[in-house]
Design an enzyme around this catalytic site. Structure first.
Site, PDB file in Angstrom:
ATOM      1  N   LYS A 237      39.584  40.157  46.835  1.00 37.90           N
ATOM      2  CA  LYS A 237      38.801  39.732  47.990  1.00 37.90           C
ATOM      3  C   LYS A 237      38.262  38.335  47.713  1.00 37.90           C
ATOM      4  CE  LYS A 237      34.487  40.548  50.478  1.00 37.90           C
ATOM      5  NZ  LYS A 237      33.179  41.224  50.464  1.00 37.90           N
ATOM      6  N   GLN A 238      38.418  37.459  48.697  1.00 34.77           N
ATOM      7  CA  GLN A 238      37.981  36.083  48.506  1.00 34.77           C
ATOM      8  C   GLN A 238      37.489  35.505  49.822  1.00 34.77           C
ATOM      9  OE1 GLN A 238      36.544  33.606  46.910  1.00 34.77           O
ATOM     10  NE2 GLN A 238      38.059  33.918  45.265  1.00 34.77           N
TER      11      GLN A 238
END
Length: 350
Positions: A237-238
């Site tokens: 996740k970014q």
């Protein structure tokens, strides 16, 4: 005219007609219905972990597509319960968090041990649980950029979770200890057959230079993703990249001019493509975060983020505050609008 095109308005061509001339789409392991057989079958993940990844893929409105829409509500710890739930106090009740994920057609709900444990017996078999195993908290003064374990992997397994999630604050003073903690936790999660999701965030005041914030720079976040897949996150996740050139501006680490001239451009899709590339060219799926709620513009912002992620080669969106800081029917509408992007076959890999 599709709802997505309508929501994009004057920006539709900018996002939907863009051709990526940096990292060619032929090099990307794009999400799809056959993702487990095509991408994961040759890996060291055991059959039960593959089954858990399949459970994430095969739930909600995006079931069978290889894309995911996840509702994350760990902000009660990460940002304080007051700041997170005051706009909509019903979400102090964990059951409403899970209900929103179900009504919103999400693949999974991600939250804390306490939230999911409070309703596990009623809902763990109705929607995949992702237990967030570590957190920062805002009562330690002064605040530090640290993440500590809030429970055990076995507890997550016992409550029926199909996956665990963790955050590492790459760049912080405590990041090396966090890497070790999370790597050990992920190894045990895989041993038990759970999937793993890593929040690959950056935290260091030094990442701000001459008035510009590089915490969401493509080069720095891309390297954070690369560290995350190294400790065997199944999904990273970014934040969506907002600029580039963090290494050059801060003058530390190592990079290459090609990162800025050949492997990216100033277009959001190309910047996100660089993030995808750092996840083994998309073998490990990239989900971008939806970000904080800004009110009236949330729906358009969420759709833009979904379009950028999908066309870059990402595998979905994990959007929380934009959904739960609204009445439930409006939150469902926003989640569905995100999912519609991934269900639209005309929105293709750039």
């Amino acid at each position: 005219m599709s709802k997505t095109v309508e929501l994009l308005g004057a920006q539709a061509d900018y996002y939907l007609a863009h051709e990526c001339k940096t990292i060619d789409k032929s090099l990307i392991y794009a999400p799809g219905p056959d993702a487990i057989d095509r991408i994961w079958l040759d890996s060291d993940r055991n059959p039960q972990t593959l089954n858990s990844i399949a459970a994430l893929y095969d739930h909600g409105r995006l079931a069978g597509t290889g894309y995911v829409s996840i509702l994350p509500v760990d902000q009660g710890i990460e940002h304080s319960a007051g700041a997170s739930f005051a706009p909509n106090p019903v979400y102090f009740d964990p059951e409403n968090i899970v209900k929103l994920a179900i009504e919103g057609g999400c693949n999974a709900v991600a939250s804390t041990y306490g939230v999911l444990g409070a309703v596990a017996r009623k809902y763990a078999h109705k929607i995949p649980f992702v237990v967030k195993i570590n957190h920062n908290e805002l009562l330690t003064y002064p605040n530090t950029y640290d993440q500590v374990m809030f429970g055990t992997i076995k507890e997550a397994w016992d409550m029926g979770a199909v996956a665990v999630g963790a955050t590492i604050y790459f760049g912080s003073e405590e990041s090396r200890r966090q890497i070790v903690d999370v790597a050990k936790a992920f190894a045990y999660a895989h041993e038990l057959g759970m999937a793993t999701i890593l929040w690959c965030y950056l935290r260091n005041n030094g990442f701000k230079k001459d008035g510009t914030d590089y915490h969401a720079a493509a080069d720095l976040t891309g390297q954070a993703n690369h560290l995350g897949v190294t400790i065997q996150a199944d999904i990273v996740k970014q934040k969506l990249p907002t600029n580039n050139g963090g290494f050059k501006a801060i003058k530390f680490g190592r990079t290459s001019d090609k990162v800025y001239t050949e492997l990216s451009s100033d277009h959001p899709i190309d910047l996100c493509r660089y993030q995808v590339a750092n996840g083994y060219m998309g073998r490990v799926g990239l989900i971008n975060s939806g970000g904080e709620s800004h009110g009236a513009g949330d729906l358009q912002e969420a759709v833009i983020t979904a379009v950028v992620n999908k066309r870059a080669g990402g595998m979905g969106l994990i959007s929380g505050r934009k959904a739960f800081q609204k009445p439930m029917n409006e939150g469902v509408k926003l989640l569905n609008a995100i999912q519609d992007v991934y269900l639209d076959p005309s929105i293709t890999l750039a």
